[in-house]
Enzyme design. Structure first.
Site, mmCIF file in Angstrom:
data_model
loop_
_atom_site.group_PDB
_atom_site.id
_atom_site.type_symbol
_atom_site.label_atom_id
_atom_site.label_comp_id
_atom_site.label_asym_id
_atom_site.label_seq_id
_atom_site.Cartn_x
_atom_site.Cartn_y
_atom_site.Cartn_z
ATOM 1 N N LYS A 91 -1.864 -19.449 29.009
ATOM 2 C CA LYS A 91 -2.706 -19.375 30.204
ATOM 3 C C LYS A 91 -2.447 -20.611 31.036
ATOM 4 O O LYS A 91 -2.464 -21.736 30.525
ATOM 5 C CB LYS A 91 -4.201 -19.337 29.787
ATOM 6 C CG LYS A 91 -5.147 -19.225 30.972
ATOM 7 C CD LYS A 91 -5.289 -17.802 31.435
ATOM 8 C CE LYS A 91 -5.906 -17.670 32.818
ATOM 9 N NZ LYS A 91 -4.907 -17.736 33.923
ATOM 10 N N GLN A 112 -1.889 -28.389 29.785
ATOM 11 C CA GLN A 112 -2.707 -27.175 29.760
ATOM 12 C C GLN A 112 -3.123 -26.810 28.333
ATOM 13 O O GLN A 112 -4.205 -26.263 28.120
ATOM 14 C CB GLN A 112 -1.909 -26.035 30.407
ATOM 15 C CG GLN A 112 -2.751 -24.893 30.912
ATOM 16 C CD GLN A 112 -3.349 -25.148 32.291
ATOM 17 O OE1 GLN A 112 -2.666 -25.619 33.179
ATOM 18 N NE2 GLN A 112 -4.617 -24.837 32.477
ATOM 19 N N LYS A 115 -6.179 -28.987 27.626
ATOM 20 C CA LYS A 115 -7.259 -28.621 28.552
ATOM 21 C C LYS A 115 -7.889 -27.306 28.126
ATOM 22 O O LYS A 115 -9.108 -27.171 28.025
ATOM 23 C CB LYS A 115 -6.670 -28.492 29.969
ATOM 24 C CG LYS A 115 -7.685 -28.182 31.034
ATOM 25 C CD LYS A 115 -7.042 -27.708 32.345
ATOM 26 C CE LYS A 115 -6.007 -28.653 32.868
ATOM 27 N NZ LYS A 115 -5.573 -28.289 34.249
ATOM 28 N N LYS A 127 2.555 -22.703 31.902
ATOM 29 C CA LYS A 127 2.588 -23.041 33.339
ATOM 30 C C LYS A 127 3.870 -22.496 33.931
ATOM 31 O O LYS A 127 4.852 -22.292 33.218
ATOM 32 C CB LYS A 127 2.568 -24.562 33.507
ATOM 33 C CG LYS A 127 2.120 -25.010 34.882
ATOM 34 C CD LYS A 127 0.612 -25.064 34.966
ATOM 35 C CE LYS A 127 0.111 -25.348 36.351
ATOM 36 N NZ LYS A 127 -1.332 -25.656 36.350
ATOM 37 N N GLY A 166 -3.336 -19.404 39.895
ATOM 38 C CA GLY A 166 -2.854 -20.251 40.983
ATOM 39 C C GLY A 166 -2.734 -21.710 40.606
ATOM 40 O O GLY A 166 -3.195 -22.149 39.555
ATOM 41 N N ASP A 167 -2.098 -22.448 41.464
ATOM 42 C CA ASP A 167 -2.016 -23.915 41.399
ATOM 43 C C ASP A 167 -1.585 -24.329 42.818
ATOM 44 O O ASP A 167 -1.816 -23.560 43.772
ATOM 45 C CB ASP A 167 -1.011 -24.368 40.323
ATOM 46 C CG ASP A 167 -1.137 -25.853 39.978
ATOM 47 O OD1 ASP A 167 -2.027 -26.226 39.208
ATOM 48 O OD2 ASP A 167 -0.345 -26.662 40.511
ATOM 49 N N THR A 211 -12.585 -25.058 40.096
ATOM 50 C CA THR A 211 -11.975 -26.330 39.699
ATOM 51 C C THR A 211 -12.682 -27.494 40.392
ATOM 52 O O THR A 211 -13.035 -28.498 39.759
ATOM 53 C CB THR A 211 -10.471 -26.341 40.026
ATOM 54 O OG1 THR A 211 -9.892 -25.127 39.539
ATOM 55 C CG2 THR A 211 -9.791 -27.532 39.406
ATOM 56 N N ASN A 242 -7.425 -26.173 47.617
ATOM 57 C CA ASN A 242 -8.455 -25.457 46.866
ATOM 58 C C ASN A 242 -9.388 -26.400 46.106
ATOM 59 O O ASN A 242 -10.612 -26.336 46.246
ATOM 60 C CB ASN A 242 -7.767 -24.475 45.891
ATOM 61 C CG ASN A 242 -8.760 -23.849 44.946
ATOM 62 O OD1 ASN A 242 -8.995 -24.355 43.856
ATOM 63 N ND2 ASN A 242 -9.395 -22.762 45.372
ATOM 64 N N SER A 379 -11.226 -18.935 34.849
ATOM 65 C CA SER A 379 -10.195 -17.901 34.687
ATOM 66 C C SER A 379 -10.436 -17.121 33.395
ATOM 67 O O SER A 379 -10.280 -15.899 33.347
ATOM 68 C CB SER A 379 -8.798 -18.536 34.622
ATOM 69 O OG SER A 379 -8.291 -18.794 35.905
HETATM 70 P P1 NDP Z 1 -3.507 -26.561 47.047
HETATM 71 O O1 NDP Z 1 -2.121 -26.132 47.302
HETATM 72 O O2 NDP Z 1 -4.636 -25.696 47.411
HETATM 73 O O3 NDP Z 1 -3.776 -27.990 47.702
HETATM 74 C C1 NDP Z 1 -2.987 -29.091 47.392
HETATM 75 C C2 NDP Z 1 -3.422 -30.240 48.273
HETATM 76 O O4 NDP Z 1 -2.749 -31.419 47.833
HETATM 77 C C3 NDP Z 1 -3.053 -30.036 49.729
HETATM 78 O O5 NDP Z 1 -3.982 -30.702 50.536
HETATM 79 C C4 NDP Z 1 -1.682 -30.693 49.794
HETATM 80 O O6 NDP Z 1 -1.345 -31.158 51.094
HETATM 81 C C5 NDP Z 1 -1.860 -31.867 48.849
HETATM 82 N N1 NDP Z 1 -0.571 -32.208 48.242
HETATM 83 C C6 NDP Z 1 0.199 -31.402 47.488
HETATM 84 N N2 NDP Z 1 1.328 -32.021 47.144
HETATM 85 C C7 NDP Z 1 1.240 -33.232 47.683
HETATM 86 C C8 NDP Z 1 2.110 -34.341 47.662
HETATM 87 N N3 NDP Z 1 3.288 -34.309 47.036
HETATM 88 N N4 NDP Z 1 1.700 -35.457 48.327
HETATM 89 C C9 NDP Z 1 0.504 -35.482 48.972
HETATM 90 N N5 NDP Z 1 -0.340 -34.450 49.016
HETATM 91 C C10 NDP Z 1 0.027 -33.354 48.383
HETATM 92 O O7 NDP Z 1 -3.539 -26.891 45.455
HETATM 93 P P2 NDP Z 1 -4.800 -27.053 44.506
HETATM 94 O O8 NDP Z 1 -5.939 -27.624 45.247
HETATM 95 O O9 NDP Z 1 -4.970 -25.787 43.772
HETATM 96 O O10 NDP Z 1 -4.245 -28.117 43.447
HETATM 97 C C11 NDP Z 1 -4.458 -29.517 43.592
HETATM 98 C C12 NDP Z 1 -4.296 -30.189 42.235
HETATM 99 O O11 NDP Z 1 -5.274 -29.662 41.333
HETATM 100 C C13 NDP Z 1 -2.964 -29.998 41.555
HETATM 101 O O12 NDP Z 1 -2.655 -31.154 40.809
HETATM 102 C C14 NDP Z 1 -3.216 -28.844 40.593
HETATM 103 O O13 NDP Z 1 -2.321 -28.858 39.518
HETATM 104 C C15 NDP Z 1 -4.623 -29.201 40.157
HETATM 105 N N6 NDP Z 1 -5.414 -28.117 39.584
HETATM 106 C C16 NDP Z 1 -5.604 -26.937 40.265
HETATM 107 C C17 NDP Z 1 -6.384 -25.945 39.720
HETATM 108 C C18 NDP Z 1 -6.679 -24.691 40.448
HETATM 109 O O14 NDP Z 1 -7.477 -23.903 39.929
HETATM 110 N N7 NDP Z 1 -6.134 -24.450 41.627
HETATM 111 C C19 NDP Z 1 -6.982 -26.092 38.375
HETATM 112 C C20 NDP Z 1 -6.801 -27.402 37.783
HETATM 113 C C21 NDP Z 1 -6.024 -28.351 38.376
HETATM 114 P P3 NDP Z 1 -0.683 -30.144 52.174
HETATM 115 O O15 NDP Z 1 -1.813 -29.308 52.669
HETATM 116 O O16 NDP Z 1 -0.104 -31.059 53.185
HETATM 117 O O17 NDP Z 1 0.340 -29.371 51.410
HETATM 118 O O1 2IT Z 2 -4.088 -26.608 36.177
HETATM 119 C C1 2IT Z 2 -4.851 -25.635 35.982
HETATM 120 O O2 2IT Z 2 -5.688 -25.641 35.073
HETATM 121 C C2 2IT Z 2 -4.745 -24.476 36.871
HETATM 122 N N1 2IT Z 2 -3.933 -24.502 37.805
HETATM 123 C C3 2IT Z 2 -5.584 -23.260 36.630
HETATM 124 C C4 2IT Z 2 -4.979 -22.390 35.578
HETATM 125 C C5 2IT Z 2 -5.640 -21.055 35.368
HETATM 126 O O3 2IT Z 2 -5.064 -20.297 34.583
HETATM 127 O O4 2IT Z 2 -6.689 -20.767 35.943
#
Ligand code: NDP
Ligand code: 2IT
Length: 447
Positions: A91, A112, A115, A127, A166-167, A211, A242, A379
């Protein structure tokens, strides 16, 4: 390269040699190993398990051909690393970003495992993703890419095998296109094969928010453990995707004020508090840049010009963008400005040196594998709803998430106490997450 005691060093040497040129994966493994010495001392049988745990069960790399709007054929690389299935189906999310490579997918997959174990729910770790860059692409291009990606991936996934979500770069739009193509290929409506689906086609309430909300619940418990709360606090949240968006929403609900956020083009400071309606319009509807936030907000909001977001004085910091986005210099600035708590909404956003500075200065530090586990936990709740063909209310689902985060927080603290590291959430999370997976692997035999 870190130094570990005895048996751990031997295991680490093998991991390092076997995975050349993968610095993010090495970093994630080192961070876990740094906590494990006392566990391995008490339980020497875990040494062999650790060696096995660092080797993914399966790694899939594939070509993703698609045609852009001008008719040209584009090629991207797709990945799915199925790391560990001792506790349940693999997952973990899919990341679409130009920086994606095997090292990044493996670091994320490795994190993961622990976690998902910490959530207390029956999910293994995996992943995936691609070096595809959704920025600037039309919806039709994103759809064609997702369809091509799924045309290979579908044969490897399933509700009892591997369940992506997603991520970075993968949200509701991409999950929709991926699910549509899966459904078309297999000719079955298997809701449980992906999570993060839309509410009308098998998704769960609270998954989009989970998240960010979960990270804030965790940070709130960290503050609570010190007799404090978010009420009246100034907070920095990096990113504006997100995780960041819904972290900001929950902090405001709990009485804090988020005075700055960022994207890959820079950061914005808004002392009155980030206006979420404007932020959502800019990032979710227009898929635009933060400079548009400043234009729409007017009066008072400014684009950061010097250093990083972390140099803005605040009481709490939640890195919610990407790996290694908060370095030693940033950590020193947070400490100097009196920051009390850092909780990682992103995966591995704080560099090892930055963590040392924060912990050395007594800042309470919540590592991502604990603090951001609310996303994958919800999830798993989506999978439960799909399996029972049910759908739960927002309040019920949010209460489940709240309870999961509280239990996880308490588990980290209790485990840290057991291993003579009171208040150290890194030690607590790594050990509690590891032991559960290790015991399951021992029970399942050499596979
Ligand atoms: P999104 O794509 O929704 O948002 C990512 C954000 O981070 C955007 O604002 C983006 O900027 C910025 N960003 C991405 N890459 C860079 C970079 N190299 N330098 C600077 N800014 C950057 O992703 P999420 O919000 O889903 O994910 C954010 C983090 O949270 C990640 O580390 C992900 O692994 C982690 N995560 C996500 C989960 C989920 O459920 N979605 C669960 C657990 C962890 P821009 O808009 O300019 O691209
Ligand atoms: O980093 C993470 O935990 C995620 N991107 C969410 C993974 C999931 O299966 O919901």
């Amino acid at each position: 390269m870190s130094e570990f005691s005895g048996a751990l060093q031997e295991v680490y040497d093998v991991v390092y040699r076997r995975n050349p040129g993968e610095p993010e994966f090495h970093q994630a493994v080192e961070e876990v190993f740094e906590s494990l010495a006392p566990v391995v001392e008490r339980h020497p049988e875990y040494v062999d398990i650790l060696t096995r745990m660092c080797e993914p069960e399966r790694q899939i790399i594939f070509r993703v051909p698609w045609t852009d709007d001008s008719g040209r054929v584009q090629i991207n690389r797709g990945f799915r690393v199925e790391f560990n299935s001792a506790l349940g189906p693999y997952k973990g999310g899919l990341r679409f970003h130009p920086s994606v490579n095997l090292s990044i997918v493996k670091f994320l997959g490795f994190e993961q495992i622990f976690k998902n174990s910490l959530t207390g729910l029956p999910i293994g770790g995996g992943k995936g993703g691609s070096d595809f860059d959704p920025k600037g692409k039309s919806d039709a291009e994103v759809m064609r890419f997702c369809q091509s990606f799924m045309t290979e991936l579908y044969r490897h996934i399933g509700d009892k095998t591997d369940v992506p979500a997603g991520d970075i770069g993968v949200g509701g739009r991409e999950i929709g296109y991926l699910f549509g193509q899966y459904k078309r290929i297999v000719n079955r409506y298997e809701s449980g094969v992906l999570t993060g689906k839309g509410l009308t086609w098998g998704g769960s309430q609270v998954r989009p928010e989970a998240t960010g909300y979960g990270t804030v619940f965790f940070a709130s418990d960290m503050l609570g453990a010190k007799g404090d709360s978010f009420e009246g606090k100034k907070v920095l949240v990096s990113g504006s995707g997100n995780v960041a968006t819904y972290a900001i929403e929950k902090i405001h609900e709990l009485g804090g004020t988020v005075i700055g956020c960022s994207d890959s083009s820079g950061y914005v400071v808004d002392e009155k508090g980030i206006d979420l309606d404007i932020l959502k319009e800019v990032k979710q509807v227009r898929r635009g840049r933060l400079s548009e936030y400043v234009e729409l907000r007017g009066n008072g909001a400014t684009l950061g010009t010097e250093g990083s977001l972390w140099h803005v004085p605040a009481d709490a910091a939640l890195p919610c963008a990407t790996q290694n986005e908060l370095d030693a210099d940033d950590a020193a600035a947070l400490v100097k400005n009196g920051c009390k708590v850092v909780a990682e909404g992103a995966n591995m956003p704080t560099t090892p040196n930055a963590i040392k500075i924060l912990q050395g200065a007594g800042v309470s530090f919540g590592p991502g594998k604990a603090a951001n586990a609310g996303g994958v936990a919800t999830s798993a709740l989506e999978m439960q709803q799909n399996a029972s063909r049910d759908s739960w209310s927002f309040d019920y689902t949010q209460n489940r998430l709240r309870d999961i985060m509280s239990a996880l927080h308490d588990n980290c603290l209790t485990t840290a106490d057991e291993y003579d590291a009171p208040g150290n959430y890194i030690v607590g999370a790594n050990i509690a997450g590891f032991v559960q997976v290790a015991d399951a692997m021992l029970a399942l035999g050499v596979i």
